[in-house]
Motif scaffolding. Structure first.
Motif, PDB file in Angstrom:
ATOM      1  N   ILE A  34     -79.463   5.958 -29.422  1.00  0.00           N
ATOM      2  CA  ILE A  34     -78.646   5.047 -29.310  1.00  0.00           C
ATOM      3  C   ILE A  34     -78.033   4.475 -30.600  1.00  0.00           C
ATOM      4  O   ILE A  34     -78.615   5.314 -31.216  1.00  0.00           O
ATOM      5  CB  ILE A  34     -79.399   3.735 -29.150  1.00  0.00           C
ATOM      6  N   HIS A  35     -76.251   4.395 -29.927  1.00  0.00           N
ATOM      7  CA  HIS A  35     -75.786   4.429 -31.159  1.00  0.00           C
ATOM      8  C   HIS A  35     -75.066   2.920 -30.594  1.00  0.00           C
ATOM      9  O   HIS A  35     -74.531   2.861 -29.548  1.00  0.00           O
ATOM     10  CB  HIS A  35     -74.793   5.313 -31.493  1.00  0.00           C
ATOM     11  N   ALA A  36     -75.440   2.040 -31.412  1.00  0.00           N
ATOM     12  CA  ALA A  36     -75.387   0.521 -31.487  1.00  0.00           C
ATOM     13  C   ALA A  36     -72.910   0.207 -31.785  1.00  0.00           C
ATOM     14  O   ALA A  36     -73.056  -1.606 -32.002  1.00  0.00           O
ATOM     15  CB  ALA A  36     -75.807  -0.509 -32.016  1.00  0.00           C
ATOM     16  N   GLY A  37     -72.234   0.798 -32.165  1.00  0.00           N
ATOM     17  CA  GLY A  37     -71.164   0.642 -31.928  1.00  0.00           C
ATOM     18  C   GLY A  37     -70.796   0.911 -33.383  1.00  0.00           C
ATOM     19  O   GLY A  37     -71.618   1.456 -34.494  1.00  0.00           O
ATOM     20  N   ASP A  38     -69.400   1.244 -34.242  1.00  0.00           N
ATOM     21  CA  ASP A  38     -68.647   1.063 -35.513  1.00  0.00           C
ATOM     22  C   ASP A  38     -68.702   2.683 -35.440  1.00  0.00           C
ATOM     23  O   ASP A  38     -69.398   2.939 -36.851  1.00  0.00           O
ATOM     24  CB  ASP A  38     -68.390   0.387 -36.538  1.00  0.00           C
ATOM     25  N   ILE A  39     -69.008   3.561 -34.355  1.00  0.00           N
ATOM     26  CA  ILE A  39     -69.039   5.091 -35.589  1.00  0.00           C
ATOM     27  C   ILE A  39     -68.069   5.706 -35.895  1.00  0.00           C
ATOM     28  O   ILE A  39     -68.171   5.915 -36.624  1.00  0.00           O
ATOM     29  CB  ILE A  39     -68.743   5.351 -33.704  1.00  0.00           C
ATOM     30  N   GLY A  40     -67.075   5.605 -35.528  1.00  0.00           N
ATOM     31  CA  GLY A  40     -65.713   5.514 -36.224  1.00  0.00           C
ATOM     32  C   GLY A  40     -65.037   7.078 -36.311  1.00  0.00           C
ATOM     33  O   GLY A  40     -63.988   7.328 -36.803  1.00  0.00           O
TER      34      GLY A  40
ATOM     35  N   ILE B  40     -80.171  -4.292 -28.307  1.00  0.00           N
ATOM     36  CA  ILE B  40     -80.141  -3.766 -29.900  1.00  0.00           C
ATOM     37  C   ILE B  40     -78.666  -3.702 -29.698  1.00  0.00           C
ATOM     38  O   ILE B  40     -77.778  -3.982 -28.886  1.00  0.00           O
ATOM     39  CB  ILE B  40     -80.028  -2.296 -29.614  1.00  0.00           C
ATOM     40  N   THR B  41     -79.086  -4.763 -31.356  1.00  0.00           N
ATOM     41  CA  THR B  41     -77.169  -4.696 -31.687  1.00  0.00           C
ATOM     42  C   THR B  41     -77.513  -3.811 -33.234  1.00  0.00           C
ATOM     43  O   THR B  41     -77.797  -3.439 -33.819  1.00  0.00           O
ATOM     44  CB  THR B  41     -76.695  -6.020 -32.254  1.00  0.00           C
ATOM     45  N   GLY B  42     -75.775  -3.922 -32.816  1.00  0.00           N
ATOM     46  CA  GLY B  42     -75.626  -3.405 -34.648  1.00  0.00           C
ATOM     47  C   GLY B  42     -73.950  -4.626 -35.158  1.00  0.00           C
ATOM     48  O   GLY B  42     -74.460  -5.942 -34.905  1.00  0.00           O
ATOM     49  N   HIS B  43     -73.363  -4.296 -35.783  1.00  0.00           N
ATOM     50  CA  HIS B  43     -72.215  -5.011 -36.587  1.00  0.00           C
ATOM     51  C   HIS B  43     -72.239  -5.327 -38.010  1.00  0.00           C
ATOM     52  O   HIS B  43     -71.760  -6.116 -39.027  1.00  0.00           O
ATOM     53  CB  HIS B  43     -71.521  -6.222 -35.175  1.00  0.00           C
ATOM     54  N   SER B  44     -73.643  -6.343 -38.104  1.00  0.00           N
ATOM     55  CA  SER B  44     -73.569  -7.492 -39.170  1.00  0.00           C
ATOM     56  C   SER B  44     -74.052  -6.088 -40.674  1.00  0.00           C
ATOM     57  O   SER B  44     -73.715  -7.073 -40.765  1.00  0.00           O
ATOM     58  CB  SER B  44     -74.534  -8.316 -39.047  1.00  0.00           C
ATOM     59  N   HIS B  45     -74.695  -5.012 -40.048  1.00  0.00           N
ATOM     60  CA  HIS B  45     -75.098  -4.376 -41.270  1.00  0.00           C
ATOM     61  C   HIS B  45     -76.361  -4.686 -41.909  1.00  0.00           C
ATOM     62  O   HIS B  45     -76.860  -3.624 -42.580  1.00  0.00           O
ATOM     63  CB  HIS B  45     -74.153  -3.924 -42.567  1.00  0.00           C
TER      64      HIS B  45
ATOM     65  N   HIS C  96     -72.790  -3.887 -29.613  1.00  0.00           N
ATOM     66  CA  HIS C  96     -71.706  -4.430 -30.855  1.00  0.00           C
ATOM     67  C   HIS C  96     -72.565  -5.533 -31.174  1.00  0.00           C
ATOM     68  O   HIS C  96     -73.380  -5.479 -32.682  1.00  0.00           O
ATOM     69  CB  HIS C  96     -71.154  -3.787 -30.942  1.00  0.00           C
ATOM     70  N   ASP C  97     -72.025  -6.672 -31.442  1.00  0.00           N
ATOM     71  CA  ASP C  97     -72.266  -7.541 -31.817  1.00  0.00           C
ATOM     72  C   ASP C  97     -72.850  -8.792 -31.242  1.00  0.00           C
ATOM     73  O   ASP C  97     -72.916  -8.796 -30.201  1.00  0.00           O
ATOM     74  CB  ASP C  97     -70.534  -7.925 -31.963  1.00  0.00           C
ATOM     75  N   ILE C  98     -73.936  -9.135 -31.632  1.00  0.00           N
ATOM     76  CA  ILE C  98     -75.186 -10.026 -31.251  1.00  0.00           C
ATOM     77  C   ILE C  98     -74.648 -11.582 -31.026  1.00  0.00           C
ATOM     78  O   ILE C  98     -75.062 -11.689 -29.662  1.00  0.00           O
ATOM     79  CB  ILE C  98     -76.088 -10.619 -32.694  1.00  0.00           C
ATOM     80  N   ALA C  99     -73.007 -11.600 -31.166  1.00  0.00           N
ATOM     81  CA  ALA C  99     -72.304 -13.019 -30.881  1.00  0.00           C
ATOM     82  C   ALA C  99     -72.713 -12.734 -29.322  1.00  0.00           C
ATOM     83  O   ALA C  99     -71.408 -13.627 -28.769  1.00  0.00           O
ATOM     84  CB  ALA C  99     -71.146 -13.635 -31.622  1.00  0.00           C
TER      85      ALA C  99
ATOM     86  N   ASN D 169     -65.784  -2.836 -32.814  1.00  0.00           N
ATOM     87  CA  ASN D 169     -65.249  -3.194 -33.001  1.00  0.00           C
ATOM     88  C   ASN D 169     -64.031  -2.774 -34.484  1.00  0.00           C
ATOM     89  O   ASN D 169     -62.900  -2.710 -33.946  1.00  0.00           O
ATOM     90  CB  ASN D 169     -64.464  -4.822 -33.883  1.00  0.00           C
ATOM     91  N   ASN D 170     -64.870  -1.990 -34.423  1.00  0.00           N
ATOM     92  CA  ASN D 170     -63.960  -0.736 -35.469  1.00  0.00           C
ATOM     93  C   ASN D 170     -63.555   0.661 -34.952  1.00  0.00           C
ATOM     94  O   ASN D 170     -62.841   1.184 -35.342  1.00  0.00           O
ATOM     95  CB  ASN D 170     -64.013  -0.445 -36.669  1.00  0.00           C
ATOM     96  N   ASP D 171     -63.992   0.389 -33.589  1.00  0.00           N
ATOM     97  CA  ASP D 171     -64.097   1.352 -32.131  1.00  0.00           C
ATOM     98  C   ASP D 171     -62.953   1.625 -31.260  1.00  0.00           C
ATOM     99  O   ASP D 171     -62.451   2.128 -30.622  1.00  0.00           O
ATOM    100  CB  ASP D 171     -65.113   2.099 -32.057  1.00  0.00           C
TER     101      ASP D 171
END
Length: 162
Positions: A38-44, A109-114, A92-95, A64-66
């Protein structure tokens, strides 16, 4: 979406996020042998999803960067998944979680914050695998592994760099 056949044998899932165009060899090593990535975004870069797909099936959302990358136009902003009977939300974003969450979801499952996070909040498990790409500030470079049983979720954070 059912991601595991009806036999519901245990699954091992790799959760990765915020690669930002960099798929580290350490990350590829860490995901070997999993049943799902599972990839939670900002793949690039589209190549990252292709490389991961050589290891196991991939479910991904754009970050957001994708958003302005032509190859990512068909990626969803969020997904709901059935992981061995566990209803899961991937965004991607917990918000964005509050607007997407319903009472059946048990895994978020989220990402974004690093910033890596593994936290039970009541009967829900929140996972942010952190960033597996370029180091941001002094944050760790990580991903998560999740063992999914019929009645258990066992997450583990994997540090990719010292």
């Amino acid at each position: 979406m059912q991601t595991n056949p009806a036999n519901l044998s245990p699954m091992k899932i790799a959760i990765i996020s915020d690669t930002h165009g960099l798929l580290r060899p350490e990350a590829l090593t860490a995901v070997q042998g999993v049943d799902l990535i599972i990839h939670a975004g900002d793949i690039g870069a589209a190549e990252i999803l292709a490389q991961l797909a050589e290891v196991a099936p991939v479910q991904a959302v754009r970050g957001n960067n994708d958003l302005n990358l032509p190859w990512a136009a068909d990626l969803p902003d969020h997904l709901t998944l059935d992981l061995n009977g566990w209803p899961a939300l991937l965004t991607h974003d917990i918000a964005d979680v509050a607007a997407l969450l319903d009472s059946s979801i048990k895994l978020i499952i989220t990402g974004h914050s690093h910033k890596p996070l593994i936290e039970w909040r009541g009967d829900r498990l929140y996972i942010n695998p952190g960033s597996a790409g370029r180091r941001r500030f002094k944050l760790p470079v990580t991903l998560a592994l999740l063992d999914v049983g019929v009645d258990t979720l066992e997450p583990q954070l994997i540090q990719l760099l010292p």
